[in-house]
Design a protein around this motif. Structure first.
Motif, short mmCIF file in Angstrom:
data_model
loop_
_atom_site.label_atom_id
_atom_site.label_comp_id
_atom_site.label_asym_id
_atom_site.label_seq_id
_atom_site.Cartn_x
_atom_site.Cartn_y
_atom_site.Cartn_z
N CYS A 157 0.83 -1.20 0.00
CA CYS A 157 0.00 0.00 0.00
C CYS A 157 0.87 1.26 0.00
CB CYS A 157 -0.91 0.01 1.23
SG CYS A 157 -2.20 -1.25 1.15
N GLN A 158 0.34 2.30 -0.58
CA GLN A 158 1.09 3.54 -0.71
C GLN A 158 0.96 4.36 0.56
OE1 GLN A 158 3.42 4.34 -2.53
NE2 GLN A 158 2.93 5.83 -4.08
N PHE A 165 5.64 7.18 -1.19
CA PHE A 165 5.46 8.04 -2.35
C PHE A 165 6.66 8.97 -2.50
CE2 PHE A 165 4.08 11.98 -4.34
CZ PHE A 165 3.45 11.52 -5.48
N THR A 180 2.07 2.87 -19.67
CA THR A 180 3.13 3.09 -18.69
C THR A 180 4.00 1.83 -18.60
OG1 THR A 180 1.71 4.56 -17.44
CG2 THR A 180 3.62 3.68 -16.30
N PHE A 188 6.08 0.82 -11.81
CA PHE A 188 5.35 0.48 -10.59
C PHE A 188 6.28 -0.08 -9.52
CE2 PHE A 188 2.20 0.18 -14.00
CZ PHE A 188 1.26 1.08 -13.51
N GLY A 230 5.15 2.50 -6.33
CA GLY A 230 4.24 3.23 -7.20
C GLY A 230 2.84 2.67 -7.25
N VAL A 231 2.43 1.83 -6.29
CA VAL A 231 1.12 1.20 -6.30
C VAL A 231 0.31 1.71 -5.12
CG1 VAL A 231 -0.15 -0.97 -6.17
CG2 VAL A 231 2.00 -0.86 -7.44
N SER A 232 -0.94 2.11 -5.40
CA SER A 232 -1.84 2.54 -4.34
C SER A 232 -2.95 1.51 -4.17
CB SER A 232 -2.44 3.90 -4.67
OG SER A 232 -3.45 4.24 -3.74
N CYS A 233 -3.23 1.13 -2.92
CA CYS A 233 -4.27 0.14 -2.65
C CYS A 233 -5.63 0.78 -2.42
CB CYS A 233 -3.89 -0.68 -1.41
SG CYS A 233 -2.43 -1.70 -1.66
N SER A 248 -6.83 3.65 -4.22
CA SER A 248 -7.30 4.47 -5.34
C SER A 248 -6.88 3.81 -6.64
CB SER A 248 -6.73 5.89 -5.26
OG SER A 248 -5.33 5.86 -5.33
N ASN A 287 -4.93 3.14 -10.08
CA ASN A 287 -3.55 3.27 -10.52
C ASN A 287 -3.53 3.49 -12.02
OD1 ASN A 287 -1.73 2.36 -8.04
ND2 ASN A 287 -3.53 1.04 -8.10
N ILE A 340 -2.31 3.39 -15.66
CA ILE A 340 -1.42 2.48 -16.39
C ILE A 340 -1.13 3.00 -17.80
CG2 ILE A 340 -2.18 0.47 -15.09
CD1 ILE A 340 -3.97 -0.23 -17.49
#
Length: 286
Positions: free
Chosen positions: A9-10, A15, A221, A226, A230-233, A235, A237, A239
């Protein structure tokens, strides 16, 4: 699916770690370039004032996901282009370039009760898109040409012995971006005396999408983008960038009532009540 320090998770810390560095944006970097040139002529012609304004604008946007600086890529001895990959596999970049050239021609007449203006607007937009997704060293190029034209009329009506001024502004627009035409009128009534001003206004407007939002190569992308957090759980993402041929022009209508009062020589109070309605919004924010 790669963890950033133990969690997929971000967080604000992950970030920042993924987006800092000598490039200003960590694994990705962007460059913007914009030029704007104008040549304008104003001259008296009979009872009117003719204004000719020619312009040329150049906009350039480079988005790079190479995980390395361009000077680390090396140069292909045959094409002279950067040799990919640089310091990581799956590099990706895309370039958006737009050149706008056009002119506006207007003639204004000042009379006893009317200040009348008529005119014509024309703009040519040439777009160039280049991209690289790791499949071949050559770039994909498309170059759509679009045009925007408009006729406009404006008038300020004010009788010499009246405190009321009526402003009218009307545009007839046509664009080959979406092959649509719109009539955008606006009218305002302004009543004023020494220390008070009332204004009632209403109108409509239209805004075309940019050519890049309708017609350009899909720019995915790079997978390596990623890595490193670079990955948000919580929201979506992003690509890549995908055009949409279904986009239509944004439309809006508004009404406004305003009042202003001057106290003495240096204090002013203003009050405005307005309502704006948006249609066919391209973005989810105003």
């Amino acid at each position: 699916g790669n963890p950033d320090g133990g969690s997929i998770c971000q967080t604000p810390q992950s970030f920042a770690q993924a987006n800092d560095g000598y490039q200003g944006a960590g694994p990705a970097w962007q460059a913007y370039h914009s030029n704007d040139y104008h040549v304008q002529l104003d001259t008296k012609l009979g009872s009117g004032t003719v204004t000719v304004d020619t312009f040329s604008n150049f906009y350039f946007h480079d988005y790079d996901r190479t995980f390395g600086r361009p000077d680390q890529c090396g140069t292909d001895p045959v094409t002279g282009l950067p040799a990919y990959p640089c310091t990581t596999p799956n590099p990706s970049w895309h370039v958006d370039q737009d050149t706008n050239t056009g002119t506006s021609l207007s003639d204004d007449f000042n009379g006893t009760a009317n200040d009348l203006g008529v005119g014509f607007f024309y703009e040519n937009t040439a777009s160039l898109y280049r991209q690289y997704n790791g499949t071949a060293p050559s770039a994909t190029i498309t170059a759509p040409i679009t045009h925007d034209t408009a006729f406009f009329l404006r008038d300020a009506y004010h009788k010499p012995d009246s405190r009321l001024t009526t402003y009218v502004n009307a545009w007839m627009k046509h664009s080959t971006i979406t092959n649509t035409s719109y009539f955008d009128p606006r009218i305002a009534f302004v009543w004023s005396n020494t220390n008070d001003v009332w204004r009632i206004a209403g109108g409509e407007t239209s805004t075309q999408p940019t050519p890049a939002e309708l017609d350009q190569p899909t720019a995915a992308t790079a997978l390596g983008a990623f890595l490193g957090g670079g990955v948000s759980c919580t929201s979506l993402n992003a690509i890549g960038n995908v055009p949409s041929v279904a986009l239509r022009p944004e439309r809006a209508s508004d009404m406004e009532v305003s009042y202003g009062h001057r106290f003495g020589g240096d204090s002013i109070a203003q009050f405005s009540l307005y309502n704006t309605n948006l249609f066919n919004q391209i973005y989810g924010v105003t």
